[in-house]
Design an enzyme around this catalytic site. Sequence first.
Site, mmCIF file in Angstrom:
data_model
loop_
_atom_site.group_PDB
_atom_site.id
_atom_site.type_symbol
_atom_site.label_atom_id
_atom_site.label_comp_id
_atom_site.label_asym_id
_atom_site.label_seq_id
_atom_site.Cartn_x
_atom_site.Cartn_y
_atom_site.Cartn_z
ATOM 1 N N LYS A 13 -2.586 23.344 57.999
ATOM 2 C CA LYS A 13 -3.284 22.310 58.783
ATOM 3 C C LYS A 13 -3.091 20.939 58.149
ATOM 4 O O LYS A 13 -2.891 19.948 58.851
ATOM 5 C CB LYS A 13 -4.787 22.607 58.840
ATOM 6 N N ASP A 70 -11.565 23.383 63.737
ATOM 7 C CA ASP A 70 -11.782 24.825 63.780
ATOM 8 C C ASP A 70 -10.927 25.344 64.918
ATOM 9 O O ASP A 70 -10.933 24.790 66.017
ATOM 10 C CB ASP A 70 -13.249 25.202 63.963
ATOM 11 N N PHE A 153 2.075 28.772 60.069
ATOM 12 C CA PHE A 153 1.155 29.653 59.337
ATOM 13 C C PHE A 153 0.455 30.556 60.352
ATOM 14 O O PHE A 153 0.696 30.461 61.565
ATOM 15 C CB PHE A 153 0.146 28.818 58.532
ATOM 16 N N ASP A 156 1.571 32.118 63.986
ATOM 17 C CA ASP A 156 2.770 31.449 64.522
ATOM 18 C C ASP A 156 3.965 32.396 64.719
ATOM 19 O O ASP A 156 4.661 32.283 65.734
ATOM 20 C CB ASP A 156 3.178 30.268 63.627
ATOM 21 N N HIS A 182 -1.932 23.020 70.114
ATOM 22 C CA HIS A 182 -3.366 22.848 70.368
ATOM 23 C C HIS A 182 -3.964 21.770 69.460
ATOM 24 O O HIS A 182 -4.703 20.909 69.890
ATOM 25 C CB HIS A 182 -4.072 24.194 70.147
HETATM 26 P P1 ITT Z 1 -10.261 25.890 57.072
HETATM 27 O O1 ITT Z 1 -11.532 26.517 57.603
HETATM 28 O O2 ITT Z 1 -10.331 25.552 55.623
HETATM 29 O O3 ITT Z 1 -9.809 24.729 57.912
HETATM 30 P P2 ITT Z 1 -9.004 28.315 58.043
HETATM 31 O O4 ITT Z 1 -7.591 28.821 58.028
HETATM 32 O O5 ITT Z 1 -10.092 29.272 57.609
HETATM 33 O O6 ITT Z 1 -9.057 26.958 57.170
HETATM 34 P P3 ITT Z 1 -10.174 28.312 60.681
HETATM 35 O O7 ITT Z 1 -11.482 28.820 60.201
HETATM 36 O O8 ITT Z 1 -10.154 27.219 61.703
HETATM 37 O O9 ITT Z 1 -9.309 27.727 59.468
HETATM 38 O O10 ITT Z 1 -9.322 29.532 61.195
HETATM 39 C C1 ITT Z 1 -8.153 29.283 61.870
HETATM 40 C C2 ITT Z 1 -7.319 30.548 61.949
HETATM 41 O O11 ITT Z 1 -6.766 30.612 63.283
HETATM 42 C C3 ITT Z 1 -6.134 30.433 61.012
HETATM 43 O O12 ITT Z 1 -6.399 31.013 59.753
HETATM 44 C C4 ITT Z 1 -5.064 31.188 61.793
HETATM 45 O O13 ITT Z 1 -5.227 32.567 61.603
HETATM 46 C C5 ITT Z 1 -5.400 30.846 63.248
HETATM 47 N N1 ITT Z 1 -4.710 29.602 63.652
HETATM 48 C C6 ITT Z 1 -5.269 28.395 63.931
HETATM 49 N N2 ITT Z 1 -4.339 27.483 64.225
HETATM 50 C C7 ITT Z 1 -3.156 28.102 64.121
HETATM 51 C C8 ITT Z 1 -1.820 27.691 64.270
HETATM 52 O O14 ITT Z 1 -1.505 26.412 64.535
HETATM 53 N N3 ITT Z 1 -0.866 28.590 64.104
HETATM 54 C C9 ITT Z 1 -1.157 29.863 63.799
HETATM 55 N N4 ITT Z 1 -2.389 30.335 63.609
HETATM 56 C C10 ITT Z 1 -3.386 29.466 63.764
#
Ligand code: ITT
Length: 201
Positions: A13, A70, A153, A156, A182
């Site tokens: 991210k 999120d 990540f 993807d 998104h």
């Molecule tokens: P932070 O809370 O520290 O931001 P996190 O990875 O735990 O990190 P989230 O709670 O928002 O973030 O969970 C998002 C999950 O959704 C992430 O770990 C992926 O499994 C999935 N995800 C979100 N955006 C994505 C993307 O652009 N590509 C692939 N998977 C994604």
Amino acid sequence: MKELILATHNLGKVRELKQMLGDVPVEVRSLHDFPELGEIPETGTTFQENARVKAETVFAHTGLPVIADDSGLEVDALSGAPGVYSARYAGEKATDEDNNRKLLQALSDVPESGRGAQFRSVICAIFGPGKEVFTEGVCRGRIGFGPRGDNGFGYDPLFLVEPDYQRTMAELSLAEKNAISHRSRAFHNLKPLLVEFLREG
Ligand code: ITT
């Protein structure tokens, strides 16, 4: 230059958001610069709630402008799961590979026509006391039958991108992903507000 905190530990991210910020004149920090904050418990049941918890926790601690994302994957055949639980789909300490394996297993009986899915991102930004805004973005695609690609990540490598479903999100360059994702759609809606805030001084 003003500082802006990206309220995330997720390096994927951070990479994406830094590229989206491009020439916006801010000094970007992430939660890696604030180790004392630790993991912020995501207790909400919606993307909005969790984005707000992350942003408010970081703002309360630093008093600096903050952006929290999120996000997650919503699979049609699973009634929108894993959704807000995307990061923890295969368990609290699950890796991306664990989550991808579990998703392929859950869809093992689902034919191509039923494998529609979307990524969703909700961004909560706090620019100052009482200055809290939310924006949202969605990117549709389809879940493939096996992982492909090394970029990005999370899910993807399994996410085949609309409209032709030829490449997974992990086969796109950072710039290509940021043109359609998104998160970039949510950020696109936020950017004018951020620029206005920075101009106001
Ligand atoms: P932070 O809370 O520290 O931001 P996190 O990875 O735990 O990190 P989230 O709670 O928002 O973030 O969970 C998002 C999950 O959704 C992430 O770990 C992926 O499994 C999935 N995800 C979100 N955006 C994505 C993307 O652009 N590509 C692939 N998977 C994604």
